[in-house]
Motif scaffolding. Structure first.
Motif, PDB file in Angstrom:
ATOM      1  N   LEU A  15       0.878  -1.178   0.000  1.00 22.03           N
ATOM      2  CA  LEU A  15       0.000   0.000   0.000  1.00 22.03           C
ATOM      3  C   LEU A  15       0.916   1.228   0.000  1.00 22.03           C
ATOM      4  CD1 LEU A  15      -2.918   0.994   0.132  1.00 22.03           C
ATOM      5  CD2 LEU A  15      -2.782   0.849   2.624  1.00 22.03           C
ATOM      6  N   PRO A  16       1.250   1.766  -1.188  1.00 23.95           N
ATOM      7  CA  PRO A  16       2.294   2.795  -1.260  1.00 23.95           C
ATOM      8  C   PRO A  16       1.908   4.143  -0.670  1.00 23.95           C
ATOM      9  CG  PRO A  16       1.933   1.725  -3.399  1.00 23.95           C
ATOM     10  CD  PRO A  16       0.787   1.361  -2.516  1.00 23.95           C
ATOM     11  N   LEU A  17       0.589   4.478  -0.663  1.00 19.80           N
ATOM     12  CA  LEU A  17       0.109   5.807  -0.270  1.00 19.80           C
ATOM     13  C   LEU A  17       0.767   6.896  -1.113  1.00 19.80           C
ATOM     14  CD1 LEU A  17      -0.099   5.444   3.614  1.00 19.80           C
ATOM     15  CD2 LEU A  17      -1.910   5.147   1.913  1.00 19.80           C
ATOM     16  N   GLU A  18       0.990   6.592  -2.347  1.00 15.84           N
ATOM     17  CA  GLU A  18       1.600   7.511  -3.316  1.00 15.84           C
ATOM     18  C   GLU A  18       0.716   7.505  -4.554  1.00 15.84           C
ATOM     19  OE1 GLU A  18       3.960  10.302  -4.385  1.00 15.84           O
ATOM     20  OE2 GLU A  18       4.952   9.076  -2.854  1.00 15.84           O
ATOM     21  N   PRO A  19       0.121   8.661  -4.935  1.00 17.63           N
ATOM     22  CA  PRO A  19      -0.836   8.676  -6.046  1.00 17.63           C
ATOM     23  C   PRO A  19      -0.285   8.091  -7.341  1.00 17.63           C
ATOM     24  CG  PRO A  19      -0.876  10.765  -4.885  1.00 17.63           C
ATOM     25  CD  PRO A  19       0.267   9.984  -4.309  1.00 17.63           C
ATOM     26  N   ALA A  20       0.980   8.329  -7.604  1.00 15.43           N
ATOM     27  CA  ALA A  20       1.556   7.856  -8.867  1.00 15.43           C
ATOM     28  C   ALA A  20       1.987   6.402  -8.813  1.00 15.43           C
ATOM     29  CB  ALA A  20       2.753   8.735  -9.242  1.00 15.43           C
ATOM     30  N   GLN A  21       1.924   5.793  -7.643  1.00 18.04           N
ATOM     31  CA  GLN A  21       2.413   4.427  -7.483  1.00 18.04           C
ATOM     32  C   GLN A  21       1.245   3.497  -7.164  1.00 18.04           C
ATOM     33  OE1 GLN A  21       5.764   2.977  -7.636  1.00 18.04           O
ATOM     34  NE2 GLN A  21       4.328   1.286  -7.796  1.00 18.04           N
ATOM     35  N   PRO A  22       0.823   2.659  -8.094  1.00 17.16           N
ATOM     36  CA  PRO A  22      -0.278   1.732  -7.809  1.00 17.16           C
ATOM     37  C   PRO A  22       0.145   0.665  -6.807  1.00 17.16           C
ATOM     38  CG  PRO A  22       0.747   1.203  -9.915  1.00 17.16           C
ATOM     39  CD  PRO A  22       1.390   2.473  -9.449  1.00 17.16           C
ATOM     40  N   ARG A  23      -0.858  -0.053  -6.313  1.00 19.55           N
ATOM     41  CA  ARG A  23      -0.552  -1.145  -5.391  1.00 19.55           C
ATOM     42  C   ARG A  23       0.311  -2.172  -6.094  1.00 19.55           C
ATOM     43  NH1 ARG A  23      -5.091  -2.408  -0.930  1.00 19.55           N
ATOM     44  NH2 ARG A  23      -3.297  -3.569  -0.198  1.00 19.55           N
ATOM     45  N   ALA A  24       1.176  -2.811  -5.331  1.00 20.84           N
ATOM     46  CA  ALA A  24       2.153  -3.731  -5.896  1.00 20.84           C
ATOM     47  C   ALA A  24       2.311  -4.915  -4.951  1.00 20.84           C
ATOM     48  CB  ALA A  24       3.485  -3.000  -6.102  1.00 20.84           C
ATOM     49  N   SER A  25       3.285  -5.788  -5.273  1.00 22.20           N
ATOM     50  CA  SER A  25       3.501  -6.972  -4.441  1.00 22.20           C
ATOM     51  C   SER A  25       4.947  -7.140  -4.012  1.00 22.20           C
ATOM     52  CB  SER A  25       3.053  -8.234  -5.196  1.00 22.20           C
ATOM     53  OG  SER A  25       3.797  -8.377  -6.402  1.00 22.20           O
ATOM     54  N   ALA A  26       5.832  -6.228  -4.446  1.00 23.46           N
ATOM     55  CA  ALA A  26       7.248  -6.382  -4.109  1.00 23.46           C
ATOM     56  C   ALA A  26       7.923  -5.016  -4.034  1.00 23.46           C
ATOM     57  CB  ALA A  26       7.956  -7.256  -5.138  1.00 23.46           C
ATOM     58  N   VAL A  27       8.946  -4.930  -3.196  1.00 21.18           N
ATOM     59  CA  VAL A  27       9.720  -3.706  -3.015  1.00 21.18           C
ATOM     60  C   VAL A  27      11.197  -4.080  -2.971  1.00 21.18           C
ATOM     61  CG1 VAL A  27      10.238  -1.773  -1.452  1.00 21.18           C
ATOM     62  CG2 VAL A  27       7.874  -2.532  -1.764  1.00 21.18           C
ATOM     63  N   ALA A  28      12.012  -3.301  -3.683  1.00 21.29           N
ATOM     64  CA  ALA A  28      13.461  -3.512  -3.686  1.00 21.29           C
ATOM     65  C   ALA A  28      14.139  -2.380  -2.933  1.00 21.29           C
ATOM     66  CB  ALA A  28      13.988  -3.569  -5.118  1.00 21.29           C
ATOM     67  N   VAL A  29      15.148  -2.742  -2.129  1.00 18.13           N
ATOM     68  CA  VAL A  29      15.836  -1.775  -1.274  1.00 18.13           C
ATOM     69  C   VAL A  29      17.345  -1.903  -1.479  1.00 18.13           C
ATOM     70  CG1 VAL A  29      16.281  -1.083   1.126  1.00 18.13           C
ATOM     71  CG2 VAL A  29      14.011  -1.901   0.458  1.00 18.13           C
ATOM     72  N   LYS A  30      18.025  -0.743  -1.533  1.00 19.64           N
ATOM     73  CA  LYS A  30      19.495  -0.735  -1.587  1.00 19.64           C
ATOM     74  C   LYS A  30      20.002   0.432  -0.748  1.00 19.64           C
ATOM     75  CE  LYS A  30      23.515  -0.753  -4.655  1.00 19.64           C
ATOM     76  NZ  LYS A  30      24.017  -2.039  -4.102  1.00 19.64           N
ATOM     77  N   ASN A  31      20.968   0.149   0.104  1.00 19.45           N
ATOM     78  CA  ASN A  31      21.580   1.170   0.953  1.00 19.45           C
ATOM     79  C   ASN A  31      20.528   1.956   1.742  1.00 19.45           C
ATOM     80  OD1 ASN A  31      24.149   0.460   0.031  1.00 19.45           O
ATOM     81  ND2 ASN A  31      24.045   1.925  -1.668  1.00 19.45           N
ATOM     82  N   GLY A  32      19.504   1.232   2.198  1.00 15.29           N
ATOM     83  CA  GLY A  32      18.503   1.854   3.039  1.00 15.29           C
ATOM     84  C   GLY A  32      17.428   2.621   2.301  1.00 15.29           C
ATOM     85  N   ARG A  33      17.496   2.667   0.976  1.00 14.99           N
ATOM     86  CA  ARG A  33      16.496   3.387   0.184  1.00 14.99           C
ATOM     87  C   ARG A  33      15.735   2.430  -0.733  1.00 14.99           C
ATOM     88  NH1 ARG A  33      16.675   8.931   0.240  1.00 14.99           N
ATOM     89  NH2 ARG A  33      18.549   9.888   1.151  1.00 14.99           N
ATOM     90  N   ILE A  34      14.495   2.808  -0.997  1.00 14.74           N
ATOM     91  CA  ILE A  34      13.688   2.049  -1.951  1.00 14.74           C
ATOM     92  C   ILE A  34      14.177   2.363  -3.356  1.00 14.74           C
ATOM     93  CG2 ILE A  34      11.355   1.747  -2.867  1.00 14.74           C
ATOM     94  CD1 ILE A  34      10.385   2.686  -0.027  1.00 14.74           C
ATOM     95  N   ILE A  35      14.459   1.337  -4.148  1.00 16.77           N
ATOM     96  CA  ILE A  35      14.909   1.582  -5.526  1.00 16.77           C
ATOM     97  C   ILE A  35      13.880   1.135  -6.560  1.00 16.77           C
ATOM     98  CG2 ILE A  35      17.360   1.526  -4.941  1.00 16.77           C
ATOM     99  CD1 ILE A  35      17.463  -1.336  -6.066  1.00 16.77           C
ATOM    100  N   ALA A  36      12.907   0.326  -6.151  1.00 13.79           N
ATOM    101  CA  ALA A  36      11.880  -0.095  -7.109  1.00 13.79           C
ATOM    102  C   ALA A  36      10.685  -0.667  -6.367  1.00 13.79           C
ATOM    103  CB  ALA A  36      12.432  -1.137  -8.081  1.00 13.79           C
ATOM    104  N   VAL A  37       9.509  -0.498  -6.987  1.00  7.48           N
ATOM    105  CA  VAL A  37       8.260  -1.046  -6.461  1.00  7.48           C
ATOM    106  C   VAL A  37       7.517  -1.673  -7.626  1.00  7.48           C
ATOM    107  CG1 VAL A  37       6.103  -0.536  -5.237  1.00  7.48           C
ATOM    108  CG2 VAL A  37       8.150   0.818  -4.748  1.00  7.48           C
TER     109      VAL A  37
END
Length: 513
Positions: A15-37
């Motif tokens: 549940l991204p709570l970001e208008p431009a980001q639809p609901r998804a099923s996976a999140v990628a993280v690098k160095n403490g930051r989100i790099i892809a959803v």
């Protein structure tokens, strides 16, 4: 070539709570930051042999909760204190009994602190006094705090230690209630910060840090990854305390510390510029009260305060509960902004309990941001229904009114006034129901998404952190919470029953059920 992820969170209901980001099923993280959803398939190219993969088993992943108004050190101390809330101590004899039980477990001469009483809900309909607390603990100094934090009761031993004598004079904004002889009765209004400073030499640091660690665990267990401490007495000493607690690992969430008005010039952001990033310095806290029967500070004084700090580029946060105080805060903000219309100070009104439509229009014109407490409807609703003018109830904590007028608003718990439990506060914002299921101003209910955003992206925006926190989108810090239920699929009156399964800060697990 796309960077490889350190961490992949898979099989989640994101549940991204970001208008431009639809609901998804996976999140990628690098160095403490989100790099892809996206989906597992979308993110597969970001995996490497060293990537950690976490199966979320269909649970809901949301941004970390951000408590935009709390008092973390007070929360820490209360976790070790006798609870004298009305459900535990409905009358003064019961309150005396609870404190007496603590006295039997405490060495003579050591402080006893208790909390939670509310004179309007006690059978006697009065504040307890020093004489009542003397009966409970004649051999201990005792401090009893009101559940709102706006009153404190001391016994005779405590007043003697703090040099509160018959001729004691409270600060201009405070009140010392007096007995028939004219001496302080032990009841002090709007003096919590002052009494706290007077008690500081008696604090035991080892016990204090132990209590902070308990509070830290509570925050993380509720999915809170960022806090804004709103102490009106915060200064350099409190900033150093927060820094030490962060360095010692006793406080894990990100911390923004408001500065008390009397300490604002000493706590200069330039002075602290080269210090560690945590804790951040936030808004200057200005208490606007009418406890003495008159507005303090006066409207003219508030205008001068607002102009001075606005000129320095500092954000202001006005504590304002009653309609008169809210009006005065909005007018001061409007006055300051008129002098520097191109600035974006995001001056705030904290609480904003009473705001009929005519006040909302004034607030809209002022450009104020509101940080309010939807959970008060749940926790204090019984008192509101019995004590508040029925004509005002539809305008109490007016979330829908703020939204319809386009006034930015965020949420906080004001802990320890209410427990730091974001999901229960979200439930209250959506249902407008008291703890026993009665409605208060149902016209002020908001949507679930609005309520969740108030605890995430809007809370971050209230302290200029929306670029790095508050939603699940590439580039933001990986402060994330895994829930065992989906708020979007849960009956509104049951949202508070959803449990946190895991809390992450910068992609690292800091709490797990």
């Amino acid at each position: 070539m796309s960077p490889k992820a350190d961490l992949l969170l898979l099989n989640a209901r994101v549940l991204p709570l970001e208008p431009a980001q639809p609901r998804a099923s996976a999140v990628a993280v690098k160095n403490g930051r989100i790099i892809a959803v996206g989906s597992t398939e979308d993110l597969a190219p970001l995996s490497s042999p060293t990537t950690r993969r976490r199966n979320c088993h269909g649970m809901t992943l949301i941004p970390g909760f951000h408590d935009a108004h709390c008092h973390i050190l007070s929360l820490a101390s209360r976790l070790a204190q006798p609870d004298c809330n009305p459900d535990k101590a409905p009358d003064i004899p019961a309150l005396v009994s609870r404190i007496s039980q603590q006295a039997r477990r405490t060495s003579p001469g050591e402080w006893i602190r208790a909390y939670g009483y509310d004179e309007s809900l006690l059978t006697e309909l009065r504040h307890p006094t020093a004489a009542d607390l003397d009966r409970a603990a004649p051999n201990h100094p005792v401090r009893l705090d009101h559940r709102t934090g706006h009153a404190t009761v001391l016994n005779t031993a405590a007043m003697k230690l703090l040099d509160i004598h018959p001729n004691f004079q409270p600060p201009p904004h405070g009140v010392a209630l007096r007995d028939e002889a004219g001496s302080p009765s032990g009841v002090f209004l709007e003096m919590t910060s002052e009494i706290g400073r007077m008690m500081r030499p008696f604090r035991r640091e080892a016990e204090f840090e132990k209590d902070v660690r308990k509070a830290n665990n509570l925050l993380l267990s509720k999915g809170i990854t960022s806090i804004q401490d709103a102490g009106a007495g915060n200064g350099l000493e409190q900033w150093r305390t927060f820094r030490r607690l962060k360095n010692d690992g006793a406080l894990t969430p990100r911390i923004t510390m408001m500065t008390g008005l009397n300490h604002a010039d000493a706590v200069n952001t330039q002075t602290l510029h080269n210090q560690p990033a945590q804790p951040r310095i936030g808004a200057v806290k200005v208490m606007v009260t009418s406890t003495t029967g008159a507005l303090h500070p006066t409207s003219n004084e508030l205008a001068e305060i607002a102009m001075h700090h606005n000129r320095q580029g500092r954000q202001l946060a006005f504590h304002a509960i009653e309609a008169e105080a809210v009006i005065a805060a909005a007018q001061a903000i409007a006055h300051a902004r008129s002098a520097h219309p191109r600035q974006d100070p995001r001056h705030r009104i904290e609480h904003c309990a009473e705001a009929p439509p005519e006040i909302l229009r004034l607030m809209k014109d002022s450009g104020a941001t509101v940080v309010t407490q939807p959970g008060f409807v749940h926790h204090h609703g019984a008192k509101y229904l019995s004590a508040v003018d029925p004509g005002l109830l539809p305008h109490l904590y007016p979330l829908a009114g703020l939204t319809s007028h386009g006034i930015p608003w965020a949420a906080g718990s004001d802990a320890p006034v209410t427990p730091p439990d974001p999901l229960l506060h979200v439930q209250a914002a959506v249902t407008r129901q008291t703890s026993d299921g009665r409605a208060i101003g149902p016209n002020q209910a908001v949507s679930l998404v609005q309520a969740l955003k108030a605890w995430t992206i809007e809370a971050a925006r209230s302290t200029f952190q929306e670029e790095m926190l508050g939603s699940i989108s590439p580039g933001k810090r990986a402060d994330l919470v895994l829930l065992d239920g989906d708020p979007m699929q849960t009956p509104p009156e049951q949202i508070g029953n959803i449990k946190v399964a895991m809390t992450m800060i910068d992609g690292q697990v800091v709490w797990e059920a």
